[in-house]
Design a protein around this motif. Structure first.
Motif, PDB file in Angstrom:
ATOM      1  N   ALA A 120      11.676  10.851  16.278  1.00 33.36           N
ATOM      2  CA  ALA A 120      10.238  10.582  16.259  1.00 33.36           C
ATOM      3  C   ALA A 120       9.810   9.654  17.387  1.00 33.36           C
ATOM      4  N   GLY A 121      10.778   9.100  18.116  1.00 38.01           N
ATOM      5  CA  GLY A 121      10.454   8.162  19.183  1.00 38.01           C
ATOM      6  C   GLY A 121       9.950   6.828  18.654  1.00 38.01           C
ATOM      7  N   MET A 122      10.395   6.451  17.462  1.00 35.02           N
ATOM      8  CA  MET A 122       9.946   5.210  16.813  1.00 35.02           C
ATOM      9  C   MET A 122      11.119   4.244  16.707  1.00 35.02           C
ATOM     10  N   THR A 123      10.859   2.974  16.909  1.00 33.29           N
ATOM     11  CA  THR A 123      11.912   1.974  16.761  1.00 33.29           C
ATOM     12  C   THR A 123      12.015   1.548  15.298  1.00 33.29           C
ATOM     13  N   PHE A 124      13.152   0.977  14.958  1.00 38.02           N
ATOM     14  CA  PHE A 124      13.356   0.463  13.605  1.00 38.02           C
ATOM     15  C   PHE A 124      12.368  -0.667  13.321  1.00 38.02           C
ATOM     16  N   ALA A 125      12.125  -1.512  14.313  1.00 36.68           N
ATOM     17  CA  ALA A 125      11.159  -2.609  14.154  1.00 36.68           C
ATOM     18  C   ALA A 125       9.758  -2.065  13.857  1.00 36.68           C
ATOM     19  N   HIS A 126       9.374  -0.969  14.506  1.00 41.48           N
ATOM     20  CA  HIS A 126       8.063  -0.368  14.256  1.00 41.48           C
ATOM     21  C   HIS A 126       7.988   0.192  12.847  1.00 41.48           C
ATOM     22  N   LEU A 127       9.069   0.796  12.374  1.00 44.95           N
ATOM     23  CA  LEU A 127       9.105   1.309  11.004  1.00 44.95           C
ATOM     24  C   LEU A 127       8.889   0.168  10.014  1.00 44.95           C
ATOM     25  N   LEU A 128       9.619  -0.929  10.187  1.00 43.77           N
ATOM     26  CA  LEU A 128       9.482  -2.060   9.278  1.00 43.77           C
ATOM     27  C   LEU A 128       8.074  -2.648   9.328  1.00 43.77           C
ATOM     28  N   ALA A 129       7.516  -2.779  10.527  1.00 44.14           N
ATOM     29  CA  ALA A 129       6.156  -3.311  10.667  1.00 44.14           C
ATOM     30  C   ALA A 129       5.146  -2.407   9.964  1.00 44.14           C
ATOM     31  N   THR A 130       5.327  -1.103  10.054  1.00 39.69           N
ATOM     32  CA  THR A 130       4.436  -0.148   9.395  1.00 39.69           C
ATOM     33  C   THR A 130       4.521  -0.296   7.881  1.00 39.69           C
ATOM     34  N   ILE A 131       5.734  -0.394   7.340  1.00 33.67           N
ATOM     35  CA  ILE A 131       5.912  -0.558   5.895  1.00 33.67           C
ATOM     36  C   ILE A 131       5.246  -1.850   5.425  1.00 33.67           C
ATOM     37  N   ILE A 132       5.454  -2.927   6.155  1.00 35.51           N
ATOM     38  CA  ILE A 132       4.865  -4.222   5.780  1.00 35.51           C
ATOM     39  C   ILE A 132       3.343  -4.164   5.868  1.00 35.51           C
ATOM     40  N   ASP A 133       2.806  -3.627   6.946  1.00 34.15           N
ATOM     41  CA  ASP A 133       1.349  -3.529   7.109  1.00 34.15           C
ATOM     42  C   ASP A 133       0.710  -2.714   5.985  1.00 34.15           C
ATOM     43  N   GLN A 134       1.315  -1.579   5.656  1.00 33.73           N
ATOM     44  CA  GLN A 134       0.757  -0.744   4.596  1.00 33.73           C
ATOM     45  C   GLN A 134       0.832  -1.440   3.239  1.00 33.73           C
ATOM     46  N   THR A 135       1.907  -2.178   3.006  1.00 36.39           N
ATOM     47  CA  THR A 135       2.051  -2.926   1.753  1.00 36.39           C
ATOM     48  C   THR A 135       0.991  -4.009   1.654  1.00 36.39           C
ATOM     49  N   LEU A 136       0.761  -4.741   2.732  1.00 35.09           N
ATOM     50  CA  LEU A 136      -0.263  -5.787   2.734  1.00 35.09           C
ATOM     51  C   LEU A 136      -1.659  -5.198   2.543  1.00 35.09           C
ATOM     52  N   ASP A 137      -1.925  -4.056   3.166  1.00 32.28           N
ATOM     53  CA  ASP A 137      -3.219  -3.390   2.988  1.00 32.28           C
ATOM     54  C   ASP A 137      -3.445  -3.021   1.524  1.00 32.28           C
ATOM     55  N   ARG A 138      -2.414  -2.476   0.871  1.00 33.29           N
ATOM     56  CA  ARG A 138      -2.542  -2.110  -0.538  1.00 33.29           C
ATOM     57  C   ARG A 138      -2.725  -3.347  -1.411  1.00 33.29           C
ATOM     58  N   ALA A 139      -2.006  -4.419  -1.094  1.00 33.60           N
ATOM     59  CA  ALA A 139      -2.114  -5.649  -1.883  1.00 33.60           C
ATOM     60  C   ALA A 139      -3.515  -6.252  -1.760  1.00 33.60           C
ATOM     61  N   GLN A 140      -4.113  -6.192  -0.589  1.00 31.87           N
ATOM     62  CA  GLN A 140      -5.453  -6.739  -0.396  1.00 31.87           C
ATOM     63  C   GLN A 140      -6.498  -5.911  -1.140  1.00 31.87           C
ATOM     64  N   ALA A 141      -6.217  -4.649  -1.381  1.00 30.84           N
ATOM     65  CA  ALA A 141      -7.166  -3.775  -2.062  1.00 30.84           C
ATOM     66  C   ALA A 141      -7.118  -3.941  -3.581  1.00 30.84           C
ATOM     67  N   LEU A 142      -6.098  -4.620  -4.084  1.00 31.74           N
ATOM     68  CA  LEU A 142      -5.975  -4.812  -5.539  1.00 31.74           C
ATOM     69  C   LEU A 142      -7.030  -5.793  -6.034  1.00 31.74           C
ATOM     70  N   PRO A 143      -7.517  -5.592  -7.253  1.00 31.55           N
ATOM     71  CA  PRO A 143      -8.474  -6.551  -7.808  1.00 31.55           C
ATOM     72  C   PRO A 143      -7.780  -7.903  -8.038  1.00 31.55           C
ATOM     73  N   ARG A 144      -8.492  -8.952  -7.767  1.00 34.06           N
ATOM     74  CA  ARG A 144      -7.962 -10.300  -7.955  1.00 34.06           C
ATOM     75  C   ARG A 144      -8.234 -10.754  -9.381  1.00 34.06           C
ATOM     76  N   THR A 145      -7.258 -11.397  -9.970  1.00 38.36           N
ATOM     77  CA  THR A 145      -7.440 -11.949 -11.312  1.00 38.36           C
ATOM     78  C   THR A 145      -7.555 -13.465 -11.186  1.00 38.36           C
ATOM     79  N   GLN A 146      -8.329 -14.046 -12.081  1.00 37.24           N
ATOM     80  CA  GLN A 146      -8.497 -15.488 -12.056  1.00 37.24           C
ATOM     81  C   GLN A 146      -7.366 -16.145 -12.825  1.00 37.24           C
ATOM     82  N   VAL A 147      -6.892 -17.250 -12.295  1.00 33.21           N
ATOM     83  CA  VAL A 147      -5.847 -18.011 -12.981  1.00 33.21           C
ATOM     84  C   VAL A 147      -6.526 -19.109 -13.769  1.00 33.21           C
ATOM     85  N   ALA A 148      -6.235 -19.169 -15.053  1.00 31.30           N
ATOM     86  CA  ALA A 148      -6.871 -20.186 -15.916  1.00 31.30           C
ATOM     87  C   ALA A 148      -6.233 -21.533 -15.751  1.00 31.30           C
TER      88      ALA A 148
END
Length: 75
Positions: free
Chosen positions: A47-75
């Motif tokens: 694919a012409g992709m480096t291992f570092a690019h693969l890891l960065a893509t996985i991390i970026d997509q994970t962070l994007d999904r985490a930011q889209a989750l609803p936030r809960t309030q901590v009591a």
């Protein structure tokens, strides 16, 4: 399988019919940039992709999904 990040699907094609068969879906496969260890390294090279690019893509997509989750309030 409702995967949302990386995974591996093992697929085989029947030579006579061309039909594809899914043998296995692994939601947490081993990953390595070394194509002598796992097939991900070979796929990255093709694919012409480096291992570092693969890891960065996985991390970026994970962070994007985490930011889209609803936030809960901590009591």
């Amino acid at each position: 399988v409702k995967g949302t990040s990386y995974g591996r699907g093992d697929i085989r094609q029947d030579r006579a019919t061309g039909e594809l068969y899914v043998l296995e879906v692994n939601a947490n496969p081993g990953i390595s940039g070394d194509e002598d260890v796992v097939s991900v390294g070979c796929c990255l090279r093709l694919a012409g992709m480096t291992f570092a690019h693969l890891l960065a893509t996985i991390i970026d997509q994970t962070l994007d999904r985490a930011q889209a989750l609803p936030r809960t309030q901590v009591a």
